[in-house]
Design a protein around this motif. Structure first.
Motif, PDB file in Angstrom:
ATOM      1  N   TRP A   1       0.878  -1.197   0.096  1.00 58.18           N
ATOM      2  CA  TRP A   1      -0.118  -0.035   0.007  1.00 58.18           C
ATOM      3  C   TRP A   1       0.844   1.261   0.190  1.00 58.18           C
ATOM      4  O   TRP A   1       0.615   2.060  -0.786  1.00 58.18           O
ATOM      5  CB  TRP A   1      -1.012   0.027   1.124  1.00 58.18           C
ATOM      6  N   ASP A   2       1.779   1.465   1.041  1.00 63.32           N
ATOM      7  CA  ASP A   2       2.247   2.707   1.229  1.00 63.32           C
ATOM      8  C   ASP A   2       3.416   2.759   0.160  1.00 63.32           C
ATOM      9  O   ASP A   2       3.648   4.091  -0.256  1.00 63.32           O
ATOM     10  CB  ASP A   2       3.123   2.909   2.427  1.00 63.32           C
ATOM     11  N   ARG A   3       4.050   1.995  -0.425  1.00 65.64           N
ATOM     12  CA  ARG A   3       5.092   2.285  -1.388  1.00 65.64           C
ATOM     13  C   ARG A   3       4.462   2.705  -2.603  1.00 65.64           C
ATOM     14  O   ARG A   3       5.051   3.625  -3.460  1.00 65.64           O
ATOM     15  CB  ARG A   3       5.785   0.826  -1.674  1.00 65.64           C
ATOM     16  N   ARG A   4       3.054   2.193  -3.195  1.00 66.18           N
ATOM     17  CA  ARG A   4       2.462   2.790  -4.010  1.00 66.18           C
ATOM     18  C   ARG A   4       1.717   4.076  -4.046  1.00 66.18           C
ATOM     19  O   ARG A   4       1.483   4.640  -5.238  1.00 66.18           O
ATOM     20  CB  ARG A   4       1.676   1.579  -4.685  1.00 66.18           C
ATOM     21  N   THR A   5       1.690   4.664  -2.846  1.00 60.90           N
ATOM     22  CA  THR A   5       0.828   5.982  -2.495  1.00 60.90           C
ATOM     23  C   THR A   5       1.769   7.115  -2.080  1.00 60.90           C
ATOM     24  O   THR A   5       1.288   8.216  -1.769  1.00 60.90           O
ATOM     25  CB  THR A   5      -0.257   5.695  -1.422  1.00 60.90           C
ATOM     26  N   ARG A   6       2.966   6.832  -2.054  1.00 62.22           N
ATOM     27  CA  ARG A   6       4.061   7.935  -1.575  1.00 62.22           C
ATOM     28  C   ARG A   6       4.004   9.116  -2.667  1.00 62.22           C
ATOM     29  O   ARG A   6       4.262  10.045  -2.055  1.00 62.22           O
ATOM     30  CB  ARG A   6       5.364   7.320  -1.472  1.00 62.22           C
ATOM     31  N   HIS A   7       3.825   8.883  -3.784  1.00 57.12           N
ATOM     32  CA  HIS A   7       4.174   9.932  -4.888  1.00 57.12           C
ATOM     33  C   HIS A   7       2.859  10.606  -5.033  1.00 57.12           C
ATOM     34  O   HIS A   7       2.955  11.682  -5.953  1.00 57.12           O
ATOM     35  CB  HIS A   7       4.636   9.249  -6.237  1.00 57.12           C
ATOM     36  N   TRP A   8       1.661  10.415  -4.381  1.00 58.69           N
ATOM     37  CA  TRP A   8       0.402  11.228  -4.611  1.00 58.69           C
ATOM     38  C   TRP A   8       0.658  12.378  -4.149  1.00 58.69           C
ATOM     39  O   TRP A   8       1.488  12.765  -3.508  1.00 58.69           O
ATOM     40  CB  TRP A   8      -0.687  10.412  -3.892  1.00 58.69           C
ATOM     41  N   TRP A   9      -0.391  13.510  -4.167  1.00 63.47           N
ATOM     42  CA  TRP A   9      -0.515  14.622  -3.731  1.00 63.47           C
ATOM     43  C   TRP A   9      -0.297  14.597  -2.252  1.00 63.47           C
ATOM     44  O   TRP A   9      -0.874  13.524  -1.682  1.00 63.47           O
ATOM     45  CB  TRP A   9      -1.922  15.316  -4.271  1.00 63.47           C
ATOM     46  N   PRO A  10       0.256  15.638  -1.699  1.00 61.40           N
ATOM     47  CA  PRO A  10       0.840  15.188  -0.165  1.00 61.40           C
ATOM     48  C   PRO A  10      -0.530  15.069   0.750  1.00 61.40           C
ATOM     49  O   PRO A  10      -0.257  14.311   1.816  1.00 61.40           O
ATOM     50  CB  PRO A  10       1.528  16.556   0.084  1.00 61.40           C
ATOM     51  N   GLY A  11      -1.468  15.700   0.621  1.00 62.59           N
ATOM     52  CA  GLY A  11      -2.699  15.294   1.439  1.00 62.59           C
ATOM     53  C   GLY A  11      -2.993  14.144   1.292  1.00 62.59           C
ATOM     54  O   GLY A  11      -3.505  13.295   2.383  1.00 62.59           O
ATOM     55  N   ILE A  12      -3.246  13.557   0.154  1.00 65.17           N
ATOM     56  CA  ILE A  12      -3.721  12.250  -0.240  1.00 65.17           C
ATOM     57  C   ILE A  12      -2.763  11.253   0.530  1.00 65.17           C
ATOM     58  O   ILE A  12      -3.131  10.236   0.833  1.00 65.17           O
ATOM     59  CB  ILE A  12      -4.298  12.113  -1.441  1.00 65.17           C
ATOM     60  N   ALA A  13      -1.392  11.597   0.406  1.00 60.90           N
ATOM     61  CA  ALA A  13      -0.314  10.517   0.464  1.00 60.90           C
ATOM     62  C   ALA A  13      -0.437  10.431   2.112  1.00 60.90           C
ATOM     63  O   ALA A  13      -0.412   9.139   2.485  1.00 60.90           O
ATOM     64  CB  ALA A  13       0.937  11.172  -0.015  1.00 60.90           C
ATOM     65  N   TRP A  14      -0.674  11.639   2.693  1.00 64.25           N
ATOM     66  CA  TRP A  14      -0.659  11.512   4.349  1.00 64.25           C
ATOM     67  C   TRP A  14      -2.001  10.598   4.665  1.00 64.25           C
ATOM     68  O   TRP A  14      -1.670  10.000   5.502  1.00 64.25           O
ATOM     69  CB  TRP A  14      -0.858  13.124   4.618  1.00 64.25           C
ATOM     70  N   VAL A  15      -3.237  10.598   4.010  1.00 60.73           N
ATOM     71  CA  VAL A  15      -4.246  10.004   4.362  1.00 60.73           C
ATOM     72  C   VAL A  15      -3.878   8.446   4.068  1.00 60.73           C
ATOM     73  O   VAL A  15      -4.166   7.613   4.650  1.00 60.73           O
ATOM     74  CB  VAL A  15      -5.553  10.238   3.615  1.00 60.73           C
ATOM     75  N   ALA A  16      -3.183   8.136   3.043  1.00 60.27           N
ATOM     76  CA  ALA A  16      -2.723   6.798   2.867  1.00 60.27           C
ATOM     77  C   ALA A  16      -1.628   6.416   3.618  1.00 60.27           C
ATOM     78  O   ALA A  16      -1.681   4.979   3.643  1.00 60.27           O
ATOM     79  CB  ALA A  16      -2.213   6.761   1.241  1.00 60.27           C
ATOM     80  N   ARG A  17      -1.002   7.288   4.457  1.00 56.22           N
ATOM     81  CA  ARG A  17       0.096   6.728   5.295  1.00 56.22           C
ATOM     82  C   ARG A  17      -0.410   6.182   6.648  1.00 56.22           C
ATOM     83  O   ARG A  17       0.224   5.717   7.278  1.00 56.22           O
ATOM     84  CB  ARG A  17       1.160   7.966   5.480  1.00 56.22           C
ATOM     85  N   ILE A  18      -1.688   6.541   6.731  1.00 57.68           N
ATOM     86  CA  ILE A  18      -2.330   6.328   8.221  1.00 57.68           C
ATOM     87  C   ILE A  18      -2.253   4.873   8.749  1.00 57.68           C
ATOM     88  O   ILE A  18      -1.772   4.531   9.682  1.00 57.68           O
ATOM     89  CB  ILE A  18      -3.837   6.760   8.269  1.00 57.68           C
ATOM     90  N   PRO A  19      -2.716   3.969   7.664  1.00 57.13           N
ATOM     91  CA  PRO A  19      -2.610   2.361   8.185  1.00 57.13           C
ATOM     92  C   PRO A  19      -1.208   2.137   8.656  1.00 57.13           C
ATOM     93  O   PRO A  19      -1.033   1.271   9.643  1.00 57.13           O
ATOM     94  CB  PRO A  19      -3.136   1.801   6.979  1.00 57.13           C
ATOM     95  N   LEU A  20      -0.239   2.544   7.860  1.00 59.59           N
ATOM     96  CA  LEU A  20       1.224   2.014   8.121  1.00 59.59           C
ATOM     97  C   LEU A  20       1.593   2.715   9.453  1.00 59.59           C
ATOM     98  O   LEU A  20       2.337   1.954  10.305  1.00 59.59           O
ATOM     99  CB  LEU A  20       2.217   2.267   7.065  1.00 59.59           C
ATOM    100  N   ALA A  21       1.327   4.047   9.523  1.00 62.54           N
ATOM    101  CA  ALA A  21       2.004   4.439  10.812  1.00 62.54           C
ATOM    102  C   ALA A  21       1.075   3.893  12.062  1.00 62.54           C
ATOM    103  O   ALA A  21       1.637   3.903  13.003  1.00 62.54           O
ATOM    104  CB  ALA A  21       1.553   5.944  10.695  1.00 62.54           C
TER     105      ALA A  21
END
Length: 170
Positions: free
Chosen positions: A136-156
């Motif tokens: 999940w996180d490896r594929r969402t890192r390059h997204w727009w910063p706000g959306i990438a932050w939301v995608a980082r929630i499960p890993l964090a």
């Protein structure tokens, strides 16, 4: 009174017939092109500017406000990259805590730890974090910063649950 139609009525009938059935009897044949009149003089407008063209400064030019252009430079100067990374991940983990994801991860670790043992719970926590990071996180890192932050929630949140896992706590 006469029964015969007048000139106006005949003219209106002809106009209505043209509107209702405008196709001539030979509608399938192409119409001949009208001949161009040769006696009309051509206007020379190549050297003149258009009559109704606005002045170049008439319309405002859209631009990005200076606050948004210089904000990343100012943030980079104010906060070190490690501090920014820490705040980014800590706020994502806090959002996961607020959304209730932490409780789910912590329950899974605790349940595995009580039924299978502490090493199994650690394998589950580390393996789950690696799967989330890889899939999940490896594929969402390059997204727009706000959306990438939301995608980082499960890993964090998974890493927070793993860090706070205490098998010896009551």
């Amino acid at each position: 009174m006469s029964i015969e139609p007048g000139a106006d009525e005949l003219r209106m009938r002809a106009l209505l017939k043209q509107r209702i059935d405008p196709k001539p009897a030979d509608w399938w044949e192409p119409k001949p092109e009208p001949a161009e009149p040769d006696d009309e003089p051509e206007l020379e407008t190549a050297g003149r500017p258009p009559v109704f063209a606005p002045a170049p400064a008439y319309w405002p030019r859209p631009h990005v406000p200076a606050v948004l252009v210089h904000a990343p430079e100012r943030a980079a100067a104010a906060i070190s990259p490690r501090t920014r990374r820490l705040l980014y991940n800590a706020s994502a983990a806090g959002a996961g805590w607020g959304l209730g994801l932490y409780q789910r991860f912590a329950w899974a670790l605790n349940d595995c730890g009580t039924s299978q043992g502490v090493p199994a719970a650690l394998v589950l926590g580390i393996g789950g974090a690696l799967v989330i990071a890889h899939v999940w996180d490896r594929r969402t890192r390059h997204w727009w910063p706000g959306i990438a932050w939301v995608a980082r929630i499960p890993l964090a949140t998974a890493l927070l649950a793993l860090a706070l896992y205490a098998p010896a706590a009551p």
